[in-house]
Design an enzyme around this catalytic site. Structure first.
Site, short mmCIF file in Angstrom:
data_model
loop_
_atom_site.label_atom_id
_atom_site.label_comp_id
_atom_site.label_asym_id
_atom_site.label_seq_id
_atom_site.Cartn_x
_atom_site.Cartn_y
_atom_site.Cartn_z
N ARG A 36 0.85 -1.18 0.00
CA ARG A 36 0.00 0.00 0.00
C ARG A 36 0.89 1.24 0.00
NH1 ARG A 36 -2.60 2.96 5.16
NH2 ARG A 36 -3.94 4.45 4.08
N ASP A 58 -3.62 4.58 -2.77
CA ASP A 58 -4.87 5.09 -2.22
C ASP A 58 -5.49 6.19 -3.07
OD1 ASP A 58 -5.90 3.84 0.09
OD2 ASP A 58 -4.24 4.57 1.29
N LEU A 110 -13.55 6.35 9.13
CA LEU A 110 -13.21 7.14 10.31
C LEU A 110 -12.24 6.38 11.20
CD1 LEU A 110 -16.84 8.33 11.21
CD2 LEU A 110 -15.22 9.35 9.59
N ASP A 154 -6.58 9.44 20.49
CA ASP A 154 -7.24 8.14 20.46
C ASP A 154 -8.67 8.30 20.97
OD1 ASP A 154 -8.18 5.54 20.99
OD2 ASP A 154 -6.16 4.80 21.40
#
Length: 378
Positions: free
Chosen positions: A69, A125, A184, A258
């Site tokens: 990726r 991406d 998200l 976080d």
């Protein structure tokens, strides 16, 4: 054929090991997630993370293909064979995605050295958004800058492609509808999709813009950056660190980027951070719907979108006027269909698999190259 997918994110390495055949049938042997203990030095730890992976039970056979990726592919429109020369070319885009590009390329270089006989494939991406119309690719800047690459590319393409694959399984008759996907997590973005193609997205030239994120501010008045530099005397390096690592949820809360930690905090700043995040996403969903003349399907994915019911509620409560209503029991249970009976918009929780999408793209490239090599006259 054994295919290894290496998915380096901004916080660590996810990997999947697959068996694949030439017909495109995949079987996932196993997967793993190796978190880095030092996000700021992720690029320098890439070789160590790869060594840890190679020594784990995940790899019980030598891969034939390694899919990598790569977040920023510039104007590349599809997967491509990865060579040392191509890595040098992709390195020039590192300044546009510093949390991702440098670690991913460092990992790819280590993988090329570890498995030199394998075929290495880069999947990007940015390619998913190559279908965006011209009006959604332009900034309000002179064309001369657009021609030099200052334009909107969009990101999270592998997640959005996988999200559409999930919808194709959950509700196959809906894949050509007006869809907004909300990916998200530590990085967050939305994509407006019609007829199965990307029409618009919230991120732009870099993964810094758009929605509020874990440590990134999202869209920001550009005058703020000038003020930080001219009035507050902040250096380029200080501003860079602020925008990529000390803003977003972390900046507002003063605690953490976080979401899981903020949800357990009693701090008013933590509650404010969650509210700002939910408002940012809700406004973004409405904006994406405006690009496709409305909305029929809303899909949530990513670490927050897929696993945090409270945040989905905070977002969707602001969008009831659009016909988005959730079944509270289904939402709390993280079921795939969380739509209320009274909803006019179907809302899904999507268990995406970026590594599977990477392998599919790598196999499609291999098949295309095989057809080219066996074409008459070759």
């Amino acid at each position: 054929m054994h295919v290894l997918a290496l998915n380096m994110g901004s916080t660590g390495l996810k990997a999947g090991f697959f068996d694949a055949d030439t017909q495109g049938t995949l079987h996932k042997r196993t997967g793993t997630n190796i978190e880095s203990r030092d996000e700021a030095r992720l690029a320098t730890r890439a070789a160590a993370l790869l060594a840890e992976l190679a020594e784990s039970p995940l790899l019980d056979a030598t891969p034939d293909i390694v899919a990598h990726r790569i977040v920023h592919g510039g104007d590349r429109d599809g997967a491509m064979r990865l060579t040392h020369g191509e890595l040098d070319s992709l390195q020039t885009l590192s300044a546009l995605a510093p949390l991702h590009q440098a670690p991913e390329l460092a990992l790819a270089r280590a993988a090329l050295l570890r498995w030199p006989a394998c075929e290495h494939v880069a999947v990007f991406d940015t390619c998913w958004h190559r279908t965006m119309p011209d009006i959604h690719r332009h900034f309000a800047l002179p064309d001369s800058l657009h021609d030099r690459g200052v334009r909107r590319y969009g990101f999270h393409g592998l997640a959005f492609a996988s999200g559409m694959a999930c919808i194709a399984k959950l509700a196959p008759t809906r894949v050509r509808d007006r869809i907004v996907l909300a990916h998200l997590g530590g990085g967050s973005s939305l994509c407006a999709i019609r007829d199965g193609r990307s029409v618009n997205t919230t991120m732009g030239m870099t993964p810094l813009g758009g929605l509020v994120m874990g440590t990134r501010p999202g869209s920001l008045d550009p005058g703020v950056v000038l003020y930080l530099q001219r009035a507050l005397g902040m250096s380029e390096e200080e501003i860079d660190h602020l925008l990529w690592r000390d803003s977003g949820l972390r900046g507002i809360s003063g605690e953490s980027g976080d979401m899981r930690r903020l949800l357990t905090s009693a701090s008013p700043r933590a509650r404010r951070a969650i509210a700002v995040y939910a408002s940012s996403v809700a406004q973004g969903i409405a904006a994406m719907a405006a690009c496709i003349d409305g909305i029929d399907v809303l899909g949530f994915s990513g670490g927050i979108g897929q696993n945090v019911p409270a945040v989905r509620i905070a977002i969707c409560e602001q969008l009831q006027w659009m016909g988005i209503r959730m079944d509270s029991i289904a939402n709390e249970a993280n079921r795939e269909d969380i739509s209320a009976a009274t909803a006019t918009v179907s809302t899904f929780v999507l268990p995406i698999d970026e590594e599977r999408e990477m392998v599919l793209e790598a196999m499609l490239l291999k098949q295309a190259r095989g057809r080219l090599n066996h074409a008459p006259g070759c």
